[in-house]
Scaffold this active site. Sequence first.
Site, PDB file in Angstrom:
ATOM      1  N   ASP A  67      81.284  59.593 -16.568  1.00  0.00           N
ATOM      2  CA  ASP A  67      80.081  59.500 -17.474  1.00  0.00           C
ATOM      3  C   ASP A  67      79.765  60.638 -18.379  1.00  0.00           C
ATOM      4  O   ASP A  67      80.150  61.767 -18.065  1.00  0.00           O
ATOM      5  CB  ASP A  67      78.965  58.971 -16.782  1.00  0.00           C
ATOM      6  N   GLU A 142      72.916  52.197 -12.546  1.00  0.00           N
ATOM      7  CA  GLU A 142      71.512  52.246 -12.047  1.00  0.00           C
ATOM      8  C   GLU A 142      71.285  50.778 -11.560  1.00  0.00           C
ATOM      9  O   GLU A 142      72.099  49.793 -11.606  1.00  0.00           O
ATOM     10  CB  GLU A 142      70.533  52.356 -13.155  1.00  0.00           C
TER      11      GLU A 142
END
Length: 240
Positions: A67, A142
């Site tokens: 990421d 998430e």
Amino acid sequence: MKIIITEDYEELSAKAAEIMLAVVKNNPYAVLGLATGTTPLGLYGKMIEDFKANGTSYKNMTCVNLDEYVGLDKNHTQSYAYFMRKNLFDWLDINPEHTHIENGVAADAEEECRRYDSLLKKHRQDIQLLGLGSNGHIAFNEPGTAFGLGTHLVKLAPSTVRDNARLFDSEKDVPLSAFTVGPANIMNAKKILILASGAKKAEAVYGAVRGTVTESLPASILQRHGDCTLIADRQAAALL
Ligand code: F6R
């Protein structure tokens, strides 16, 4: 899922290095899926020590990271690209052109996600290293992220922004969104190694290992992978 519980962070890093270095030494062309954050730093230190002591070569290897923050270019000192160079790549003989991460300043976010998905298709991870968020996230997936997603743009959870603020001058400097590989990209790795250290990770570790497999706790998907090892120190494993 194979679970290894260690006395402390030092032992966690040593065990992680055994697993990572076995892959590295077995295949000079290995594709390593790597993570940022504080948890892998001990492991990276041990990879560097091994390189210095034994000359294990990374020159034909490929690294793909998980990421990158949106809005930070690869030379920004808080970017994950910079983090990887300073904490690992600059110390090894890896070819910088073989190290990959999303471009945080890509003009077209959608196109950047597709580019990264194709890259991961071409370079399937022989091993994927992961840290664990205190809310159960893996990479920046998430709670609530669909398990089927590939690389995508994500708005960071307020708890993640707070957790990551320690690495910035102040919480307001933490970018609010990021590019991340998706659960589907992670699950495609041949082998997964997830590390968790400290009491703040105990609930997430419990959920990942013993909880129901649910998108509310992204790491729980790892229960469905055929070759996943979790290494947790005593504090992170306290609820198991
Ligand atoms: C890092 C990443 C994150 C971290 C996680 C744990 O590339 O994708 O999922 O692994 O937030 O971070 P630390 O290790 O700092 O506790």
